[in-house]
Design an enzyme around this catalytic site. Sequence first.
Site, PDB file in Angstrom:
ATOM      1  N   CYS A  47       0.831  -1.207   0.000  1.00  0.00           N
ATOM      2  CA  CYS A  47       0.000   0.000   0.000  1.00  0.00           C
ATOM      3  C   CYS A  47       0.865   1.256   0.000  1.00  0.00           C
ATOM      4  CB  CYS A  47      -0.953  -0.020   1.188  1.00  0.00           C
ATOM      5  SG  CYS A  47      -2.114  -1.410   1.095  1.00  0.00           S
ATOM      6  N   THR A  48       2.019   1.184   0.653  1.00  0.00           N
ATOM      7  CA  THR A  48       2.950   2.310   0.646  1.00  0.00           C
ATOM      8  C   THR A  48       3.498   2.512  -0.769  1.00  0.00           C
ATOM      9  OG1 THR A  48       3.542   2.014   2.962  1.00  0.00           O
ATOM     10  CG2 THR A  48       5.148   3.163   1.575  1.00  0.00           C
TER      11      THR A  48
END
Length: 159
Positions: A47-48
């Site tokens: 997600c980062t």
Amino acid sequence: MSERLAAGDPAPDFTLPDADGKPVSLADHRGRKVIVYFYPAALTKGCTAQACDFTDNLDLLAGAGYDVIGVSPDTPEKLAQFREKESLKVTLAADPEKSAINAYGAYGEKTNYGKTVLGVIRSTFIVDEEGRIANAFYNVKATGHVAKLIRDLGVAAGE
């Protein structure tokens, strides 16, 4: 499992708190194209990478008329940490009740490390100026997706 959306469907409207607790509403973006992406959890590796890809390409996307909103089931406080830690510029919206996540069909069975689990399905939607789904992408990859999206949308530097 929620119903999946397809091109031509009306985009479900939502109003969710952002990382600062201020309301983010899809309706506020009417008249502009919006990329709404759903991701499982802030401060995780995939997600980062995805949020950083959107941030790195935000000027390019904005120049082509696209706003970007990332939605996850995290709290505004966690999104604020995520934004600060990774210097994110993309708008992050908190959906702990999963109302928008479910409305977009972005919650259901998925495979995680070889196991079938229930959770947020990494998905991206292109919403047109009239508030309709132009494209719906389910089960997208965390890395490389933004570059593919830019190619698919025909967005190029200098346009």
